[in-house]
Design a protein around this motif. Structure first.
Motif, mmCIF file in Angstrom:
data_model
loop_
_atom_site.group_PDB
_atom_site.id
_atom_site.type_symbol
_atom_site.label_atom_id
_atom_site.label_comp_id
_atom_site.label_asym_id
_atom_site.label_seq_id
_atom_site.Cartn_x
_atom_site.Cartn_y
_atom_site.Cartn_z
ATOM 1 N N TYR A 85 0.821 -1.210 0.000
ATOM 2 C CA TYR A 85 0.000 0.000 0.000
ATOM 3 C C TYR A 85 0.857 1.264 0.000
ATOM 4 O O TYR A 85 0.502 2.260 -0.627
ATOM 5 C CB TYR A 85 -0.977 -0.016 1.169
ATOM 6 N N SER A 86 1.991 1.242 0.689
ATOM 7 C CA SER A 86 2.852 2.421 0.683
ATOM 8 C C SER A 86 3.502 2.619 -0.685
ATOM 9 O O SER A 86 3.647 3.751 -1.151
ATOM 10 C CB SER A 86 3.907 2.351 1.789
ATOM 11 N N LYS A 87 3.863 1.546 -1.378
ATOM 12 C CA LYS A 87 4.424 1.675 -2.731
ATOM 13 C C LYS A 87 3.346 2.130 -3.715
ATOM 14 O O LYS A 87 3.626 2.885 -4.640
ATOM 15 C CB LYS A 87 5.020 0.344 -3.187
ATOM 16 N N THR A 88 2.116 1.685 -3.513
ATOM 17 C CA THR A 88 1.019 2.147 -4.363
ATOM 18 C C THR A 88 0.811 3.637 -4.156
ATOM 19 O O THR A 88 0.651 4.396 -5.117
ATOM 20 C CB THR A 88 -0.279 1.371 -4.044
ATOM 21 N N LEU A 109 2.673 10.493 3.186
ATOM 22 C CA LEU A 109 1.996 9.372 3.835
ATOM 23 C C LEU A 109 2.657 9.128 5.180
ATOM 24 O O LEU A 109 3.852 8.829 5.254
ATOM 25 C CB LEU A 109 2.084 8.116 2.964
ATOM 26 N N LEU A 110 1.894 9.303 6.257
ATOM 27 C CA LEU A 110 2.428 9.080 7.599
ATOM 28 C C LEU A 110 2.349 7.611 7.986
ATOM 29 O O LEU A 110 3.260 7.073 8.601
ATOM 30 C CB LEU A 110 1.674 9.941 8.620
ATOM 31 N N SER A 111 1.230 6.962 7.637
ATOM 32 C CA SER A 111 1.082 5.538 7.920
ATOM 33 C C SER A 111 -0.006 4.944 7.038
ATOM 34 O O SER A 111 -0.892 5.645 6.560
ATOM 35 C CB SER A 111 0.745 5.299 9.394
ATOM 36 N N LEU A 119 -8.659 -0.070 4.630
ATOM 37 C CA LEU A 119 -7.345 0.537 4.495
ATOM 38 C C LEU A 119 -7.398 1.921 5.132
ATOM 39 O O LEU A 119 -8.248 2.733 4.783
ATOM 40 C CB LEU A 119 -6.962 0.651 3.014
ATOM 41 N N ILE A 120 -6.518 2.165 6.083
ATOM 42 C CA ILE A 120 -6.468 3.462 6.761
ATOM 43 C C ILE A 120 -5.181 4.158 6.337
ATOM 44 O O ILE A 120 -4.085 3.649 6.583
ATOM 45 C CB ILE A 120 -6.516 3.311 8.291
ATOM 46 N N VAL A 160 -6.126 12.915 8.277
ATOM 47 C CA VAL A 160 -5.149 13.987 8.106
ATOM 48 C C VAL A 160 -4.505 14.217 9.467
ATOM 49 O O VAL A 160 -5.173 14.617 10.422
ATOM 50 C CB VAL A 160 -5.812 15.276 7.575
ATOM 51 N N ASN A 161 -3.226 13.910 9.556
ATOM 52 C CA ASN A 161 -2.465 14.005 10.809
ATOM 53 C C ASN A 161 -3.146 13.254 11.954
ATOM 54 O O ASN A 161 -3.254 13.748 13.062
ATOM 55 C CB ASN A 161 -2.223 15.467 11.189
ATOM 56 N N GLY A 162 -3.663 12.070 11.649
ATOM 57 C CA GLY A 162 -4.268 11.210 12.656
ATOM 58 C C GLY A 162 -5.726 11.472 12.951
ATOM 59 O O GLY A 162 -6.329 10.769 13.750
#
Length: 181
Positions: A85-88, A109-111, A119-120, A160-162
Motif C-alpha cells: 500500500y505504501s508503494k502504491t 503518507l504518515l502511515s 485501508l487506513i 489527516v495528521n491522525g
C-alpha cells in the motif's frame, strides 16, 4: 459561471505547475527512496524466504488541464501488505510523463494500515500541496480508483495528521470511509 470555474481550474493548474517546478526533495525522496533498485539489503532477506512480490497496477493522474483523470500502468515491488500500500501511494506521488500531474505529489503518507478490508491512510497535507475544489475532487477519485483495484480493499479511511476530517483540503466533503461505488 462556467467561465469562473475554468479560470479557477486554470489558476490551480498553474499553481500546481509552479509548486512542482520548485525543488523540494525532502517530501518526495523518502517515499520514492523505496525503489527496488536502491534497496540492496533485500537479497539477504530473500535468502530465508522469497517474500518479495511484483505487481502491475493502474495509477491515476490528472491531465495537464486538471479536467480529468488519466490511467497509467506501473510496476510495484513489495514485501508485505504495508509495503504494497505504501508503494502504491508512492506511485500516486510521481509521474514519468510531463503531461500528467500527480495530485498526491507533496502529500506525505504518515502511515498505512489494513485490517479486515479497511485501508487506513494517514497523511500530512502541507500548504503548498493544497488544491482547489476541482483538484481536490480529482485527487480523491485518483486515490479511490488506485486503491480499490485491490480486491481485498473494501473501504478507505483517510486521516489527516491522525484525525478524521470532513474535507481533505477544505473544498469537497469527504465521505469517511470511502467505499466502492
Amino acid at each position: 459561471m462556467k467561465k469562473r470555474i475554468y479560470v479557477a481550474i486554470a489558476i490551480c493548474a498553474i499553481s500546481l505547475l509552479a509548486v512542482g517546478c520548485g525543488s523540494k526533495p525532502t517530501s518526495s525522496s523518502p517515499v520514492q527512496g523505496s525503489d527496488p533498485t536502491s534497496t540492496t539489503p533485500a537479497p539477504i532477506a530473500n535468502q530465508d524466504e522469497n517474500s518479495e512480490e511484483s505487481k502491475e497496477i493502474n495509477v491515476y493522474y490528472a491531465d495537464d488541464q486538471l479536467l480529468q483523470l488519466d490511467q497509467r500502468k506501473k510496476e510495484i515491488t513489495f514485501e508485505d501488505e504495508y509495503d504494497k500500500y505504501s508503494k502504491t501511494y508512492a506511485s500516486l506521488q510521481s509521474s514519468d510523463q510531463m503531461e500528467l500531474i500527480p495530485l498526491w505529489k507533496n502529500i506525505d503518507l504518515l502511515s498505512a494500515t489494513f485490517d479486515q478490508g479497511k485501508l487506513i491512510l494517514d497523511v500530512n497535507i502541507p500548504d503548498e500541496a493544497r488544491l482547489g475544489s476541482g483538484g481536490e475532487l480529482l485527487a480523491i477519485d485518483a486515490l479511490r480508483k488506485t486503491f480499490f483495484q485491490f480486491d481485498e480493499v473494501t473501504s478507505i479511511e483517510l486521516l489527516v495528521n491522525g484525525n478524521a476530517t470532513e474535507s481533505l483540503m477544505g473544498h469537497v466533503e469527504l465521505e469517511n470511509p470511502l467505499t466502492r461505488e
